[in-house]
Design an enzyme around this catalytic site. Structure first.
Site, short mmCIF file in Angstrom:
data_model
loop_
_atom_site.label_atom_id
_atom_site.label_comp_id
_atom_site.label_asym_id
_atom_site.label_seq_id
_atom_site.Cartn_x
_atom_site.Cartn_y
_atom_site.Cartn_z
CB ILE A 21 -0.89 -0.21 1.28
CG1 ILE A 21 -2.30 0.95 0.95
CG2 ILE A 21 -0.25 0.41 2.49
CD1 ILE A 21 -3.24 0.33 -0.02
CE LYS A 71 10.94 -3.78 6.93
NZ LYS A 71 10.08 -3.21 7.95
N GLY A 131 11.82 -10.42 13.69
CA GLY A 131 12.11 -10.15 12.26
C GLY A 131 12.79 -8.58 12.54
#
Length: 285
Positions: A21, A71, A131
């Site tokens: 999004i 990341k 995570g």
């Protein structure tokens, strides 16, 4: 939206990412702030990550957001890290500053901003999952003065998290308890001592899965959050709501981490409340 010879590019880099999004949020922000830029979603394979990051510089992009599973890995290809990214050991925003690629982490800031009237200082946190986004929340909580942090994940994943969590704990000078979610007695004990309980596992995105047993009992007064925003109420949040607790989904985190990333890339303030209304309508929340 106008596209001309002066239009700048920004993107989100991840795999998978077609569901994202983020293009909706950033492109609406560009329109509302009269910023001549366009934001796209780049689905990148691991072997092409280095080139994708270098393209930020090559194509004079404003920057890029980084999502799962890159990341931590993206850090190798950056010129510099901001303090939060350095402490947390994960990056979700890369800004192109005069051809220098600087990594930031806005996930934790975005998450805690989404918790209206709740401050983590002096309080206890239990989180499911370890995570990149979970690490950002844990790191930000420690920067903000959290009292106790308990992290639960599957037993066979703990060894993989141990080094990273240990390094973050050492950098921030704060202990982190890393425990197996299968140990229900330990989980119940930790949650009963907590003020905030977060699901950062992704379980529940299907509208069916639970990261905890269906007969789990929450203590009164606990704030329960889920990083998932679609569905708006995961089974985890529904279980908490049915026991009379306040719950928060991941929509606010999504918006407010984007707000900070937008500001870092453009130097402008994002009209967040207008975008939030559009998001709620788009997602039919």
């Amino acid at each position: 939206m106008k596209i001309d010879g002066h239009t700048r590019l920004a993107a989100v880099i991840a795999k998978p990412i077609k569901h994202s999004i983020s293009p909706f949020i950033h492109n609406m922000a560009y329109d509302l702030t009269d910023t001549n830029a366009v934001y796209l979603a780049f689905e990148v394979d691991r072997e092409n990550l280095e080139q994708a990051v270098e393209n930020i510089r090559l194509h004079q992009m404003l920057g890029a957001n980084i999502s799962m599973p890159y990341k931590q890995e993206v850090i190798t290809y950056l010129d510099e890290l901001d303090e939060s990214a350095l402490l947390i050991g994960a990056v979700n925003t890369v800004v192109n500053q005069n051809d220098r690629l600087i990594g930031y982490n806005t996930d934790g800031l975005g998450f805690f901003r989404s918790l209206s009237n709740f401050h983590i200082k002096g309080k206890n946190l239990t989180i499911l999952g370890a995570g990149g986004a979970a690490s950002a929340i844990i790191g930000q909580a420690m920067l903000d003065g959290v009292e106790k942090v308990c992290v639960f994940d599957l037993r066979d994943r703990l060894a993989g998290h141990q080094e990273r969590m240990g390094q973050m704990s050492q950098r921030l000078g704060h202990p982190i308890q890393l425990l197996a979610v299968e140990d229900l007695a330990a989980l119940s004990d930790a949650v009963n001592q907590s003020d905030l309980f977060i699901n950062a596992t992704g379980l529940g995105m299907d509208g069916k899965s639970l990261p905890i047993p269906s007969d789990f009992t929450f203590p009164k007064g606990l704030l329960v959050a889920d990083m998932t925003y679609c569905p708006a109420e995961t089974p985890f949040l529904r279980l908490a709501r049915e026991q009379g607790l306040q719950t928060v989904n991941g929509l606010g985190m999504l918006l407010y981490q984007a707000e900070k990333a937008f500001e870092l890339m453009t130097g402008k303030k994002m009209p967040s409340e207008e975008i939030k209304k559009a998001l709620i309508e788009k997602l039919e929340i």
